[in-house]
Design a protein around this motif. Structure first.
Motif, PDB file in Angstrom:
ATOM      1  N   LYS A 154      56.633  32.146  28.901  1.00  0.00           N
ATOM      2  CA  LYS A 154      56.229  33.344  29.245  1.00  0.00           C
ATOM      3  C   LYS A 154      56.556  34.175  31.341  1.00  0.00           C
ATOM      4  N   ILE A 174      45.313  37.414  36.542  1.00  0.00           N
ATOM      5  CA  ILE A 174      45.317  38.321  35.178  1.00  0.00           C
ATOM      6  C   ILE A 174      46.032  39.035  34.863  1.00  0.00           C
ATOM      7  N   LEU A 175      46.530  39.187  35.706  1.00  0.00           N
ATOM      8  CA  LEU A 175      47.432  40.202  35.660  1.00  0.00           C
ATOM      9  C   LEU A 175      49.524  39.606  35.337  1.00  0.00           C
ATOM     10  N   ILE A 228      49.342  36.939  33.409  1.00  0.00           N
ATOM     11  CA  ILE A 228      49.058  36.114  32.180  1.00  0.00           C
ATOM     12  C   ILE A 228      49.029  37.660  31.621  1.00  0.00           C
ATOM     13  N   THR A 229      48.685  38.629  31.508  1.00  0.00           N
ATOM     14  CA  THR A 229      47.992  40.005  30.872  1.00  0.00           C
ATOM     15  C   THR A 229      49.725  40.608  30.615  1.00  0.00           C
ATOM     16  N   GLU A 230      49.992  40.479  32.006  1.00  0.00           N
ATOM     17  CA  GLU A 230      51.258  41.524  31.347  1.00  0.00           C
ATOM     18  C   GLU A 230      52.114  41.313  30.267  1.00  0.00           C
ATOM     19  N   LYS A 231      52.593  42.291  29.751  1.00  0.00           N
ATOM     20  CA  LYS A 231      53.861  41.980  28.814  1.00  0.00           C
ATOM     21  C   LYS A 231      55.398  42.151  29.852  1.00  0.00           C
TER      22      LYS A 231
END
Length: 277
Positions: A39, A271-272, A274-277
């Motif tokens: 990503k 965290i953002l 890794i988790t943000e689409k």
């Protein structure tokens, strides 16, 4: 392997003309992005900054240069690298060869260069100020061009003086940024960063940190002019860029800083990412 105008080539097979305008005149811009788990982190932000920079520099944007196309080119290049947890990607865009200072054309070439990387927050991180030359304020300074002589000289200065980084100043002797990123200073509940009008790069992680901070009622956030003397009076200082994320500063001259807020923000940013689409 290197992606050169969409073609994957071994490094030894990549050739740039002596007439390359990025080499001769610094007539080039770039985006440095992080890739994690296949990503491209904060890709939309990077893409729209690239488009804005190309327009400002009067480069002709190819009709194929869509968000999806460039993301695909980046991931295509990452896919042929050795396996790694994360990658540092440099997307270079430069005007085609030809012309003296005035280019023959505004058409562009591009390349994608990928390297595996890992970055751990340094527990000790020392900062000083670079006073030999100035980073002039104005919109052009906010663009990531290949003209980085000031940053190079400041980095050499840092190495010679046994510090990790240097603060760059503008012609008004206000704080602009550090050699490889943006800077934030914390005093009590006020967190300041230089305004874009001071000449700092329009950093993607800078933007995301500002967004995170505005959601926290306990802080007052200011984009403003900052004096170097304010750094010495600060409780905390941290720097940001797309690759390292957030790095707290522990020392500036004889001052020692705490790092609590910087480390908390660094964790939230990870965290953002890794988790943000």
């Amino acid at each position: 392997m290197i992606n050169f105008n969409g073609e994957l080539l071994y490094l030894e097979n990549v050739t740039l003309s002596i007439e390359n305008r990025g080499f001769k005149y610094g007539d080039a811009i770039f985006e440095t992005v992080k890739v994690i788990n296949n990503k491209v982190v904060f890709w939309e932000d990077h893409y729209f900054r690239l488009m804005a920079s190309m327009r400002m520099l009067r480069m002709k944007i190819p009709i194929t240069f869509t968000l999806e196309f460039l993301e695909k080119e980046i991931l295509k290049t990452v896919a042929v690298q050795d396996q790694a947890a994360a990658y540092r990607v440099r997307l270079n865009v430069y005007r085609k060869d030809g012309g003296l200072y005035k280019p023959k054309t505004n058409l562009i070439d591009y390349s994608v260069d990928v390297k595996a990387f890992s970055y751990q927050i340094q527990e000790i991180y020392k900062l000083d100020v670079f006073k030999d030359f100035y980073n002039y304020s104005g919109l052009l300074s906010t663009v990531k061009t290949n003209n980085r002589m000031l940053n190079t000289l400041a980095s050499i200065f840092a190495d010679e003086n046994d510090v990790d980084n240097c603060v760059l100043l503008n012609e008004r002797k206000g704080v602009v940024e550090v050699t490889n990123g943006n800077i934030f200073i914390v005093k009590d509940n006020v967190i300041k960063t230089p305004a874009l009008t001071e000449g700092c790069i329009k950093g993607i992680v800078r933007k995301r940190v500002l967004e995170m901070l505005t959601k926290k009622e306990e802080y007052v956030v200011e984009e403003t002019s900052i004096s170097p003397f304010e750094i010495q009076k600060a409780d905390e200082v941290f720097i940001t860029n797309a690759i390292m994320g957030i790095q707290p500063v522990t020392n500036y001259k004889k001052k020692t800083f705490t790092t609590e807020i910087g480390k908390k923000l660094a964790n939230s940013l990870r965290i953002l990412q890794i988790t943000e689409k």
